[in-house]
Design a protein around this motif. Structure first.
Motif, PDB file in Angstrom:
ATOM      1  N   LEU A 182      22.430  30.554 -11.895  1.00  0.00           N
ATOM      2  CA  LEU A 182      21.238  31.303 -12.305  1.00  0.00           C
ATOM      3  C   LEU A 182      20.451  30.547 -13.370  1.00  0.00           C
ATOM      4  CD1 LEU A 182      22.724  34.922 -12.503  1.00  0.00           C
ATOM      5  CD2 LEU A 182      21.365  33.897 -10.660  1.00  0.00           C
ATOM      6  N   LEU A 183      21.169  29.955 -14.325  1.00  0.00           N
ATOM      7  CA  LEU A 183      20.487  29.173 -15.351  1.00  0.00           C
ATOM      8  C   LEU A 183      19.833  27.927 -14.751  1.00  0.00           C
ATOM      9  CD1 LEU A 183      23.086  29.401 -18.277  1.00  0.00           C
ATOM     10  CD2 LEU A 183      20.937  30.662 -18.026  1.00  0.00           C
ATOM     11  N   ALA A 184      20.537  27.296 -13.807  1.00  0.00           N
ATOM     12  CA  ALA A 184      19.946  26.125 -13.157  1.00  0.00           C
ATOM     13  C   ALA A 184      18.727  26.508 -12.333  1.00  0.00           C
ATOM     14  CB  ALA A 184      20.998  25.446 -12.271  1.00  0.00           C
ATOM     15  N   GLY A 185      18.761  27.720 -11.775  1.00  0.00           N
ATOM     16  CA  GLY A 185      17.618  28.159 -10.982  1.00  0.00           C
ATOM     17  C   GLY A 185      16.357  28.370 -11.796  1.00  0.00           C
ATOM     18  N   LEU A 186      16.521  28.548 -13.108  1.00  0.00           N
ATOM     19  CA  LEU A 186      15.329  28.696 -13.959  1.00  0.00           C
ATOM     20  C   LEU A 186      14.412  27.486 -13.876  1.00  0.00           C
ATOM     21  CD1 LEU A 186      16.715  30.365 -17.214  1.00  0.00           C
ATOM     22  CD2 LEU A 186      14.994  31.291 -15.660  1.00  0.00           C
ATOM     23  N   ALA A 187      15.001  26.304 -13.629  1.00  0.00           N
ATOM     24  CA  ALA A 187      14.176  25.095 -13.539  1.00  0.00           C
ATOM     25  C   ALA A 187      13.267  25.118 -12.323  1.00  0.00           C
ATOM     26  CB  ALA A 187      15.064  23.845 -13.507  1.00  0.00           C
ATOM     27  N   LEU A 188      13.614  25.942 -11.320  1.00  0.00           N
ATOM     28  CA  LEU A 188      12.814  25.994 -10.089  1.00  0.00           C
ATOM     29  C   LEU A 188      11.832  27.146 -10.077  1.00  0.00           C
ATOM     30  CD1 LEU A 188      15.662  25.259  -7.495  1.00  0.00           C
ATOM     31  CD2 LEU A 188      14.087  23.640  -8.569  1.00  0.00           C
ATOM     32  N   ILE A 189      11.742  27.891 -11.163  1.00  0.00           N
ATOM     33  CA  ILE A 189      10.860  29.047 -11.161  1.00  0.00           C
ATOM     34  C   ILE A 189       9.394  28.647 -11.088  1.00  0.00           C
ATOM     35  CG2 ILE A 189      10.520  29.285 -13.661  1.00  0.00           C
ATOM     36  CD1 ILE A 189      10.958  32.318 -13.228  1.00  0.00           C
ATOM     37  N   GLY A 190       9.123  27.406 -11.455  1.00  0.00           N
ATOM     38  CA  GLY A 190       7.740  26.939 -11.373  1.00  0.00           C
ATOM     39  C   GLY A 190       7.253  26.718  -9.956  1.00  0.00           C
ATOM     40  N   LEU A 191       8.176  26.578  -8.986  1.00  0.00           N
ATOM     41  CA  LEU A 191       7.764  26.312  -7.601  1.00  0.00           C
ATOM     42  C   LEU A 191       6.948  27.453  -7.014  1.00  0.00           C
ATOM     43  CD1 LEU A 191      11.005  24.615  -6.187  1.00  0.00           C
ATOM     44  CD2 LEU A 191       8.959  23.532  -7.122  1.00  0.00           C
ATOM     45  N   PRO A 192       7.438  28.714  -7.033  1.00  0.00           N
ATOM     46  CA  PRO A 192       6.596  29.794  -6.501  1.00  0.00           C
ATOM     47  C   PRO A 192       5.357  30.064  -7.342  1.00  0.00           C
ATOM     48  CG  PRO A 192       8.598  30.689  -7.481  1.00  0.00           C
ATOM     49  CD  PRO A 192       8.777  29.209  -7.424  1.00  0.00           C
ATOM     50  N   VAL A 193       5.489  29.877  -8.649  1.00  0.00           N
ATOM     51  CA  VAL A 193       4.325  30.095  -9.516  1.00  0.00           C
ATOM     52  C   VAL A 193       3.217  29.096  -9.180  1.00  0.00           C
ATOM     53  CG1 VAL A 193       3.502  30.055 -11.903  1.00  0.00           C
ATOM     54  CG2 VAL A 193       5.727  31.067 -11.358  1.00  0.00           C
ATOM     55  N   ALA A 194       3.585  27.824  -9.031  1.00  0.00           N
ATOM     56  CA  ALA A 194       2.597  26.800  -8.696  1.00  0.00           C
ATOM     57  C   ALA A 194       2.041  27.013  -7.290  1.00  0.00           C
ATOM     58  CB  ALA A 194       3.215  25.410  -8.815  1.00  0.00           C
ATOM     59  N   ALA A 195       2.899  27.453  -6.354  1.00  0.00           N
ATOM     60  CA  ALA A 195       2.413  27.714  -4.996  1.00  0.00           C
ATOM     61  C   ALA A 195       1.367  28.822  -4.996  1.00  0.00           C
ATOM     62  CB  ALA A 195       3.588  28.078  -4.094  1.00  0.00           C
ATOM     63  N   ALA A 196       1.609  29.878  -5.768  1.00  0.00           N
ATOM     64  CA  ALA A 196       0.620  30.954  -5.861  1.00  0.00           C
ATOM     65  C   ALA A 196      -0.667  30.456  -6.513  1.00  0.00           C
ATOM     66  CB  ALA A 196       1.211  32.119  -6.655  1.00  0.00           C
ATOM     67  N   GLU A 197      -0.536  29.637  -7.550  1.00  0.00           N
ATOM     68  CA  GLU A 197      -1.728  29.102  -8.219  1.00  0.00           C
ATOM     69  C   GLU A 197      -2.547  28.239  -7.272  1.00  0.00           C
ATOM     70  OE1 GLU A 197      -4.675  28.117 -10.715  1.00  0.00           O
ATOM     71  OE2 GLU A 197      -3.129  29.615 -11.139  1.00  0.00           O
ATOM     72  N   ARG A 198      -1.890  27.450  -6.456  1.00  0.00           N
ATOM     73  CA  ARG A 198      -2.620  26.586  -5.530  1.00  0.00           C
ATOM     74  C   ARG A 198      -3.424  27.404  -4.526  1.00  0.00           C
ATOM     75  NH1 ARG A 198       2.353  23.506  -5.961  1.00  0.00           N
ATOM     76  NH2 ARG A 198       1.918  21.533  -7.043  1.00  0.00           N
ATOM     77  N   ARG A 199      -2.854  28.521  -4.072  1.00  0.00           N
ATOM     78  CA  ARG A 199      -3.601  29.372  -3.141  1.00  0.00           C
ATOM     79  C   ARG A 199      -4.736  30.105  -3.842  1.00  0.00           C
ATOM     80  NH1 ARG A 199       1.642  29.308  -1.303  1.00  0.00           N
ATOM     81  NH2 ARG A 199       1.911  28.966   0.939  1.00  0.00           N
ATOM     82  N   LEU A 200      -4.517  30.520  -5.082  1.00  0.00           N
ATOM     83  CA  LEU A 200      -5.564  31.220  -5.822  1.00  0.00           C
ATOM     84  C   LEU A 200      -6.738  30.309  -6.166  1.00  0.00           C
ATOM     85  CD1 LEU A 200      -3.392  33.381  -8.257  1.00  0.00           C
ATOM     86  CD2 LEU A 200      -4.793  34.203  -6.355  1.00  0.00           C
ATOM     87  N   GLN A 201      -6.507  29.000  -6.147  1.00  0.00           N
ATOM     88  CA  GLN A 201      -7.575  28.064  -6.484  1.00  0.00           C
ATOM     89  C   GLN A 201      -8.775  28.212  -5.549  1.00  0.00           C
ATOM     90  OE1 GLN A 201      -7.938  25.065  -8.644  1.00  0.00           O
ATOM     91  NE2 GLN A 201      -6.477  26.118  -9.948  1.00  0.00           N
ATOM     92  N   ARG A 202      -8.551  28.659  -4.326  1.00  0.00           N
ATOM     93  CA  ARG A 202      -9.663  28.789  -3.383  1.00  0.00           C
ATOM     94  C   ARG A 202     -10.664  29.857  -3.822  1.00  0.00           C
ATOM     95  NH1 ARG A 202      -7.177  29.992   2.170  1.00  0.00           N
ATOM     96  NH2 ARG A 202      -5.404  28.847   1.288  1.00  0.00           N
ATOM     97  N   LEU A 203     -10.223  30.797  -4.663  1.00  0.00           N
ATOM     98  CA  LEU A 203     -11.146  31.797  -5.176  1.00  0.00           C
ATOM     99  C   LEU A 203     -12.172  31.185  -6.119  1.00  0.00           C
ATOM    100  CD1 LEU A 203      -8.630  34.689  -5.941  1.00  0.00           C
ATOM    101  CD2 LEU A 203     -10.284  34.587  -4.053  1.00  0.00           C
TER     102      LEU A 203
END
Length: 414
Positions: free
Chosen positions: A46-67
């Motif tokens: 679970l602690l190691a998974g914290l390092a990957l939390i940026g992946l979904p956040v960045a994916a959402a940001e990339r899609r929101l960029q089209r707005l």
């Protein structure tokens, strides 16, 4: 700014605020659970998974960029070399993009989401509340008062109308403010999420394009030189011979004088054409190399020169051309402006670097930028040297001496 930009900006900021809050909650939950369960090893993933939390956040940001700019922001993640979770995790943990996205997630959940949420709440709620003051005041009668934003009392129609005007201005100002903030936020996200190698690749491609342009320019110069040498020059030589023969056959008189003058003019035109060809691209440089071309320049210079140019190797056309024309321009300045009695040309090749030095004992004061007003003719030559990866330096204090040095990293051809 278009009218549709305002709701898009509000949706973009609100979505980022929600994403930031959710990221904060999920991160806190994972950290707490991982910390508690770490004693039984279960919490370590679970602690190691914290390092990957940026992946979904960045994916959402990339899609929101089209707005904001009409198109999503592409990712730069590497494709795992092998199928399976282990290969995917190894790739993600070892690529810089994962840590860049983790940094963006940290920035979003600590700093950005409160700003986004506050901007949307204020921008959407405050202007309508102020703009509706005259309507609210009219519904309760003149004897009562309306508190604008629960802080400013309004007790008369002039005050109510003034509040309505302020509300109208606030609507326009907040609309522009939301759009501007959304664009700044999107630009910040692009700056954080876009790998630096994209910029490096752009610089490399720009450098390569400059080199390609120089190579194409040199090839065109060579073609023009060959066309003039094999075409116009040969015709002028033939014309000069024909005029000379006609002059010998013509009896003395006005016709012979005309033929003689025409023969002389053809000879002068031939000399000028040869100088033009040499200035475009000297045949001796193409045929015999830089060593012979520099010796030819020294022979034609009116100032006595000591030449110690021992570079028998051949280099690329761009390198040889850059070195040759720098020396040619330096000798032209030496003859016209320096007032020198003697000069030297030295050349060597060592440590994969071609070094050429031109010096004189003249009055000095030369300037690569032409700041002396006499014009050195070296403006632009430094750029040509830089295109092939070289450097041009000039030392010319008032009173002399003047030393110009060209250093070009290169390898021999052939």
């Amino acid at each position: 700014m278009h009218a549709r930009d305002v709701p898009r900006a509000a949706v973009y900021l609100l979505a980022n605020a929600v994403a930031g809050l959710l990221t904060l909650l999920v991160s806190a939950l994972l950290f707490a659970a991982g910390g508690v369960l770490a004693v039984v090893v279960v919490g370590l993933p679970l602690l190691a998974g914290l390092a990957l939390i940026g992946l979904p956040v960045a994916a959402a940001e990339r899609r929101l960029q089209r707005l904001v700019d009409g198109r999503p922001l592409p990712h730069r993640h590497r494709v795992p070399p092998e199928p399976g979770l282990a290969s995917w995790l190894r790739t993600r943990y070892t690529e810089p993009g994962t840590w860049r996205e983790l940094g963006f997630a940290g920035l979003l959940m600590t700093v950005l989401w409160p700003v986004d949420l506050l901007a949307v709440v204020l921008g959407v709620s405050v202007p309508p509340a102020v703009l509706a003051t005259p309507v609210l005041f009219g519904t309760i009668g003149d004897a009562e008062q309306v508190n604008v934003l629960k802080a400013v009392p309004v007790t008369s129609w002039p005050q109510a109308l003034l509040a309505g005007a302020v509300g109208l201005i606030a609507v326009v100002a907040c609309a522009y403010g939301l759009v501007l903030l959304a664009r700044l936020r999107a630009a910040l996200a692009r700056l954080v999420l876009t790998p630096r190698r994209d910029l490096d690749q752009a610089v490399v491609e720009l450098t390569r394009s400059r080199v390609r342009l120089v190579d194409a320019f040199e090839a065109e110069r060579t073609r023009i030189e060959r066309d003039l040498h094999d075409g116009a020059q040969q015709r002028l030589v033939a014309l000069s011979v024909m005029l000379g023969l006609a002059r010998l056959d013509a009896p003395d008189g006005p016709l012979a004088d005309q033929l003689s003058r025409a023969h002389d003019e053809a000879g002068r035109a031939l000399v000028e054409l040869r100088e033009l060809i040499r200035g475009i691209h000297p045949p001796v440089l193409t045929d015999f190399g830089l060593d012979a071309a520099i010796a030819d320049l020294a022979d034609r210079c009116p100032v006595p020169l000591e030449v110690s140019f021992a570079v028998p190797q051949r280099f690329s056309a761009a390198v040889e051309s850059a070195a040759y024309f720098v020396v040619a321009e330096a000798l032209a300045n030496l003859a016209r402006h320096s007032g020198a009695g003697r000069g030297t040309i030295a050349g060597s090749y060592a440590a994969r670097t071609l070094t050429v030095e031109v010096a004189d004992d003249g009055r000095g004061g030369a300037d690569l930028g032409g700041g002396t007003g006499r014009g050195t003719g070296l403006v632009g030559l430094a750029d040509r040297v830089s295109v092939v990866g070289g450097r041009l330096s000039l030392s010319s204090p008032p009173g002399g001496p003047t030393r110009l040095i060209v250093e070009i990293p290169c390898r021999p051809c052939g």
